[in-house]
Design an enzyme around this catalytic site. Structure first.
Site, mmCIF file in Angstrom:
data_model
loop_
_atom_site.group_PDB
_atom_site.id
_atom_site.type_symbol
_atom_site.label_atom_id
_atom_site.label_comp_id
_atom_site.label_asym_id
_atom_site.label_seq_id
_atom_site.Cartn_x
_atom_site.Cartn_y
_atom_site.Cartn_z
ATOM 1 N N LYS A 1 29.037 -37.622 21.471
ATOM 2 C CA LYS A 1 28.058 -36.890 22.115
ATOM 3 C C LYS A 1 28.629 -35.897 22.818
ATOM 4 O O LYS A 1 30.011 -35.801 22.757
ATOM 5 C CB LYS A 1 27.756 -38.169 23.396
ATOM 6 N N ASP B 1 19.295 -33.544 22.063
ATOM 7 C CA ASP B 1 19.141 -34.297 23.205
ATOM 8 C C ASP B 1 18.548 -33.731 24.387
ATOM 9 O O ASP B 1 17.869 -32.711 24.054
ATOM 10 C CB ASP B 1 20.514 -34.869 23.985
HETATM 11 P P1 NDP Z 1 13.684 -33.140 26.535
HETATM 12 O O1 NDP Z 1 14.620 -32.312 27.070
HETATM 13 O O2 NDP Z 1 12.863 -33.100 25.441
HETATM 14 O O3 NDP Z 1 12.960 -33.762 27.577
HETATM 15 C C1 NDP Z 1 13.369 -34.595 28.838
HETATM 16 C C2 NDP Z 1 12.342 -35.044 29.589
HETATM 17 O O4 NDP Z 1 12.643 -35.778 30.695
HETATM 18 C C3 NDP Z 1 11.749 -33.593 30.412
HETATM 19 O O5 NDP Z 1 10.281 -33.791 30.711
HETATM 20 C C4 NDP Z 1 12.544 -33.647 31.725
HETATM 21 O O6 NDP Z 1 11.743 -32.891 32.704
HETATM 22 C C5 NDP Z 1 12.927 -34.867 31.891
HETATM 23 N N1 NDP Z 1 13.932 -35.054 32.423
HETATM 24 C C6 NDP Z 1 15.116 -34.663 32.189
HETATM 25 N N2 NDP Z 1 16.186 -34.706 33.150
HETATM 26 C C7 NDP Z 1 15.540 -35.355 34.328
HETATM 27 C C8 NDP Z 1 15.832 -35.723 35.445
HETATM 28 N N3 NDP Z 1 17.321 -35.697 35.947
HETATM 29 N N4 NDP Z 1 15.046 -36.146 36.332
HETATM 30 C C9 NDP Z 1 13.633 -36.463 36.033
HETATM 31 N N5 NDP Z 1 13.207 -35.967 34.726
HETATM 32 C C10 NDP Z 1 14.102 -35.359 33.885
HETATM 33 O O7 NDP Z 1 14.568 -34.450 26.144
HETATM 34 P P2 NDP Z 1 14.255 -35.782 25.211
HETATM 35 O O8 NDP Z 1 12.982 -36.022 25.220
HETATM 36 O O9 NDP Z 1 15.045 -35.530 23.754
HETATM 37 O O10 NDP Z 1 15.263 -36.737 25.986
HETATM 38 C C11 NDP Z 1 14.507 -37.868 27.033
HETATM 39 C C12 NDP Z 1 15.719 -38.930 26.860
HETATM 40 O O11 NDP Z 1 15.664 -39.541 25.657
HETATM 41 C C13 NDP Z 1 17.208 -38.696 27.198
HETATM 42 O O12 NDP Z 1 17.699 -39.719 27.971
HETATM 43 C C14 NDP Z 1 17.671 -38.660 25.861
HETATM 44 O O13 NDP Z 1 19.140 -39.098 25.742
HETATM 45 C C15 NDP Z 1 17.110 -39.761 25.125
HETATM 46 N N6 NDP Z 1 16.886 -39.716 23.505
HETATM 47 C C16 NDP Z 1 16.458 -38.604 23.054
HETATM 48 C C17 NDP Z 1 16.731 -38.687 21.684
HETATM 49 C C18 NDP Z 1 16.250 -37.415 20.776
HETATM 50 O O14 NDP Z 1 16.144 -37.469 19.480
HETATM 51 N N7 NDP Z 1 15.713 -36.581 21.352
HETATM 52 C C19 NDP Z 1 16.968 -39.865 20.778
HETATM 53 C C20 NDP Z 1 17.474 -40.920 21.665
HETATM 54 C C21 NDP Z 1 17.535 -41.171 23.057
HETATM 55 P P3 NDP Z 1 12.205 -31.422 33.196
HETATM 56 O O15 NDP Z 1 11.711 -30.426 32.012
HETATM 57 O O16 NDP Z 1 11.666 -31.157 34.219
HETATM 58 O O17 NDP Z 1 13.572 -31.176 33.091
HETATM 59 O O1 2IT Z 2 20.824 -40.335 22.183
HETATM 60 C C1 2IT Z 2 20.404 -40.167 20.780
HETATM 61 O O2 2IT Z 2 20.321 -41.192 19.985
HETATM 62 C C2 2IT Z 2 20.251 -38.717 20.363
HETATM 63 N N1 2IT Z 2 19.901 -37.949 21.319
HETATM 64 C C3 2IT Z 2 19.927 -38.444 18.851
HETATM 65 C C4 2IT Z 2 21.224 -38.285 18.212
HETATM 66 C C5 2IT Z 2 21.204 -37.755 16.776
HETATM 67 O O3 2IT Z 2 22.169 -37.500 16.313
HETATM 68 O O4 2IT Z 2 19.948 -37.673 16.341
#
Ligand code: NDP
Ligand code: 2IT
Length: 443
Positions: free
Chosen positions: A125, A165
């Site tokens: 990561k 992420d």
């Molecule tokens: P994005 O940046 O697309 O969206 C993040 C969302 O979460 C936004 O709505 C954001 O609001 C909110 N958020 C982030 N930080 C905070 C905080 N400290 N408090 C409140 N709200 C918060 O990210 P993703 O959707 O990609 O990721 C969301 C989660 O999913 C994370 O935990 C990530 O690690 C996990 N994840 C993502 C994957 C992927 O493929 N993208 C795969 C597996 C897990 P704001 O815009 O106001 O910051």
């Molecule tokens: O938390 C996660 O699994 C991710 N943000 C996706 C990682 C990836 O390599 O697609």
């Protein structure tokens, strides 16, 4: 003190002020106790000590110039945690809260998640405390180019493959890829989540959210239940939340709430996802704007989304966003399923409270693994120099999620914890990594 407890003590002593990392290690190691006790050979080769120290950590300076001509400096990280079963694989997070402890917890979780997918990917990561919010495209590009100017020497299609992420989507991956190619001259699958015109995979954008709902569907089937007709609350409104919402709606569920870091919206008529996509994916705006467009919705500033009555809760924003009081509110309102889209969104005490009160609980390393699994499918397509259709990738994703559910369910049952997906996922993920580490000797 048993072996697990001794390793936990050492991790706590050696990593002061890395609360999230300690939280993640505590959950995993406690789940592994029955396996560790049944396999004394692990202790003989210090397997847990090795598993809890990253193979390598890179920390670096990221200087860039903003639109006003001022020099800005951020800190960059890449934690290459474990390469026993494949090249390091895991996302890059850009958020002001990023520090080494956060990246280590995410990298540690990624080891087991990636193993659960059944695909050959190790755990890693990275990220930076850079805040993309409010920055111009030019500033984001300046940052990404500077970040890659150091990172490129540590990554490669067969060594370490970063992805998105929080704060890293198609725009950032594009800038990072362009700079990698310029520095190395290599046109290779060094990043996933790429645009479709330069090596990206169809369905990667949708994969984490869709995969989460495929897992939820399996978990509900195990209880002879289904998504159709259920009321669902989803936190966040980013990549994972949006595509979880899309799949829930496709399967006949009703999503009534979404959030961002400022507040949350409740729409009694069900969320209109086109409006959300326009605000979030096109305009990069705030969820508050949803209530200005959809008159059936109300906006609430701050926390509180878990007080909305629902059958299913999908935390899809960030770590420790669902705490003990939130768990109590969900249970009191009759919630029966919680599946994590985010990484470690539920605190340890909240997780236990939900499980003790009959809520089926899916841990992120199992239920959000669809994103990284589809990244591994993107790597395969890049290596073969071909591209599968959306339907082909989506079907593979669906089967992978069915497989993850089955192995987490079966392992939990085998060790006497039937229905406990936390224990099942941790053991299932660990077994393959442990076997590979044993076979490869003391490295
Ligand atoms: P994005 O940046 O697309 O969206 C993040 C969302 O979460 C936004 O709505 C954001 O609001 C909110 N958020 C982030 N930080 C905070 C905080 N400290 N408090 C409140 N709200 C918060 O990210 P993703 O959707 O990609 O990721 C969301 C989660 O999913 C994370 O935990 C990530 O690690 C996990 N994840 C993502 C994957 C992927 O493929 N993208 C795969 C597996 C897990 P704001 O815009 O106001 O910051
Ligand atoms: O938390 C996660 O699994 C991710 N943000 C996706 C990682 C990836 O390599 O697609």
């Amino acid at each position: 003190m048993d072996y697990v407890e001794r390793v936990l003590q050492t991790v706590k002593e050696k990593n002061p002020a890395q609360d999230e990392f300690i939280q993640a290690v505590t959950e995993v190691l406690n789940s592994l106790r029955p396996v560790i006790e049944a396999n004394p050979q692990f202790e003989k080769v210090a397997l847990l000590e090795r598993l809890t120290i990253p193979e390598r950590i890179v920390t670096f300076r990221v200087p860039w110039v903003d639109d006003k001509g001022n020099v800005q400096v951020n800190t960059g990280y890449r934690v290459q945690f474990n390469s026993a079963i494949g090249p390091y694989k895991g996302g890059l997070r850009l958020h002001p809260s990023v520090n080494l402890g956060i990246i280590k917890f995410l990298g540690f979780e990624q080891i087991f998640k990636n193993s659960l997918t059944g695909l050959p990917i190790g755990g890693g990561k990275g990220g930076s405390d850079f805040d993309p919010k409010g920055k111009s495209d030019n500033e984001v590009m300046a940052f990404c180019q500077s970040f890659m100017t150091e990172l490129y020497r540590h990554i490669g299609a067969d060594t370490d493959v970063p992805a998105g992420d929080i704060g890293v989507g198609a725009r950032e991956i594009g800038f990072l890829y362009g700079q990698y190619k310029r520095l190395t001259g290599l046109y290779e699958g060094v990043l996933t989540g790429k645009g479709l015109t330069y090596g990206g995979s169809l369905a990667r954008k949708e994969a984490t959210g869709y995969g989460l709902v495929y897992f939820l569907d399996e978990m509900m089937k195990a209880k002879k239940d289904k998504i159709k007709g259920k009321t669902v609350v989803i936190s966040g409104s980013g990549n994972v939340a949006i595509y979880a919402c899309e799949k829930v709606q496709a399967l006949g569920g009703k999503v009534v709430a979404l959030s961002d870091s400022n507040g949350w919206v409740y729409d009694k008529d069900g969320i209109n996802l086109d409006v959300v996509k326009d605000i979030k994916e096109v305009k990069r705006g705030r969820i508050k704007e949803y209530a200005e467009v959809c008159k059936s919705a109300e906006y609430h500033e701050g926390k509180g989304i878990w007080t909305v009555k629902c059958d299913v809760a999908l935390p899809c924003a960030t770590q420790n966003e669902l705490l003990i009081d939130d768990a109590k509110a969900l249970v009191a309102n009759g919630c029966k399923y919680v599946a994590e889209g985010a990484n470690m969104p539920t605190s340890l005490d909240a997780t236990e409270y939900l499980q003790e009160n009959g809520v089926a609980f899916a841990p992120g390393k199992a239920s959000n693994a669809g994103g990284v699994a589809t990244s591994a499918l993107e790597m395969s397509q890049n290596s073969m120099r071909l591209a599968w259709t959306f339907e082909e990738v989506d079907e593979k994703l669906h089967n992978i999620m069915i497989g993850i559910h089955k192995s987490a369910y079966d392992y939990a049952k085998e060790y006497g914890f039937e229905g406990n997906y936390v224990v099942g996922a941790n053991i299932a993920g660990f077994m393959k990594v442990a076997d590979a580490m044993m076979a490869q000797g003391v490295v």
